[in-house]
Design an enzyme around this catalytic site. Structure first.
Site, short mmCIF file in Angstrom:
data_model
loop_
_atom_site.label_atom_id
_atom_site.label_comp_id
_atom_site.label_asym_id
_atom_site.label_seq_id
_atom_site.Cartn_x
_atom_site.Cartn_y
_atom_site.Cartn_z
N SER B 15 0.86 -1.57 0.37
CA SER B 15 -0.22 0.18 0.24
C SER B 15 0.77 1.39 0.05
O SER B 15 0.27 2.16 -0.31
CB SER B 15 -0.26 -0.27 1.41
OG SER B 15 -1.78 -0.63 0.95
N ARG B 38 0.54 7.55 5.74
CA ARG B 38 0.58 7.26 7.07
C ARG B 38 -1.50 7.56 6.84
O ARG B 38 -2.13 7.05 7.22
CB ARG B 38 0.85 7.08 8.38
CG ARG B 38 -0.46 6.26 9.13
CD ARG B 38 0.49 5.67 10.20
NE ARG B 38 1.52 4.51 9.90
CZ ARG B 38 1.70 3.43 9.24
NH1 ARG B 38 0.10 2.30 9.51
NH2 ARG B 38 2.46 2.57 8.56
N HIS B 41 -3.05 6.94 3.75
CA HIS B 41 -3.43 5.13 3.70
C HIS B 41 -4.70 4.20 4.13
O HIS B 41 -5.24 3.94 4.00
CB HIS B 41 -2.09 4.71 4.53
CG HIS B 41 -1.97 3.21 4.33
ND1 HIS B 41 -2.48 2.81 5.71
CD2 HIS B 41 -1.64 1.52 4.62
CE1 HIS B 41 -2.72 1.13 5.84
NE2 HIS B 41 -2.38 0.89 4.79
#
Lengths: 208, 208
Positions: B15, B38, B41
């Site tokens: 990812s 993040r 994500h």
């Protein structure tokens, strides 16, 4: 830039008015509108007006399940915590998440799968009507599709809104073909907050 | 549409690679990059590459605070639940949320404010270094700004990522001028998931 003077009790109402204004000319089914608006309210992301997909008659079926006191099984503790408990309890339902359970970790390790997939196996053991709400792990939706096909579980509703980049888009397309009632956010976007928002929009239809 | 064959342990890595590829030519400060990635994500929303703002030297200051065992105070139980506890505990820190506390409901009622604002008052009583993470309520940021100016609290870091339509944009602009180290998602977007993701990105810098 000045703060607007809005009473705490009126913030949600004012937010929903702004969302309705900005949705503008987009024509949305009134039955689905409160769900779409609540997801936009929780994300400030108008993409969901386009990406949220509903199977035929799903809202009515979901409300029937909630009235029967369905158990909502989530794939994250965040989603579980985000679901409105007073409302759900009023309907005789409950929300559970098995992600932190020791037997789930063990099942996942044995099977070489994710804990989220193992959670779906544990969901097969829940008694009574079940709603599955997936806000994080596409592997949960993929495993759920298999379990439904094996006849091991028959959810009243699947909320399929995992978020991310690996197999997320694909998992949503799969679950839309499984033959169970669904509310799915097509594409990469979604999340535990979105899963909880959809649950809450349904709960509020019955309790507010 | 075929599922990619990615091992559970490799999903996050893959990812992050996809996110890095799609960020493409955008130049980002390496220190901030893992935080921005993040958040993307957790949201699948690349807007955050543009909207996340960092005060000077904030990452270093945040890591110092975490090393000292800071308490993270969140404005939602969802954010609190989403923070990586094994990592935080390793650093001697903890995460707390006062939203469901009876005395907070009482303070809010008396003051005619929101419970989130009352939570910030309770945060003034926390001993040791404090990080404030706001993923939901702009009223928490507005009250925090006042409390800092009154000298009642001096957070090591404020994560200002409430989401919504009423005073959200404004509250973020206010907290960026308060004079405390900040990570803020300008605009309407944010959320408990984003608040937790920022906390976790910082925690992982020290524990992974």
């Amino acid at each position: 830039m000045e703060l607007q003077n809005v009473l705490p009790a009126d913030i949600e109402k004012r937010s929903m008015e702004i969302i309705a204004e900005e949705l503008g000319e987009i024509q949305l089914d009134p039955e689905k509108l409160s769900i779409i608006k609540r997801v936009i309210h929780t994300s400030a992301d108008f993409d969901y007006a386009r990406t949220l997909h509903f199977s035929n008659g799903v809202v009515e079926k979901a409300l029937e399940a909630l009235k029967k006191g369905a158990t909502i099984v989530t794939d994250t503790n965040m989603a579980c915590v985000g679901i409105n408990k007073p409302g759900l309890n009023k309907l005789g339902g409950k929300a559970v998440c098995f992600m932190a359970d020791a037997d789930v970790a063990e099942r996942a390790k044995e099977a070489g799968s994710t804990r989220a997939a193992a959670c779906m196996e544990k969901a097969c053991e829940v008694e009574g009507p079940v709603i599955i709400a997936v806000g994080n792990a596409p592997t949960a939706l993929v495993r759920l599709d298999e379990l439904v096909k094996e006849g091991r579980i028959k959810p009243e509703l699947v909320i399929g809104v995992p978020v991310g980049f690996v197999n997320v888009v694909e998992s949503k397309e799969i679950i839309m073909k499984t033959g169970i009632p669904y509310i799915v956010a097509r594409g990469r976007k979604g999340g535990s907050n979105v899963a909880a928002a959809i649950c809450n929009a349904l709960i509020y239809k019955l309790t507010r």
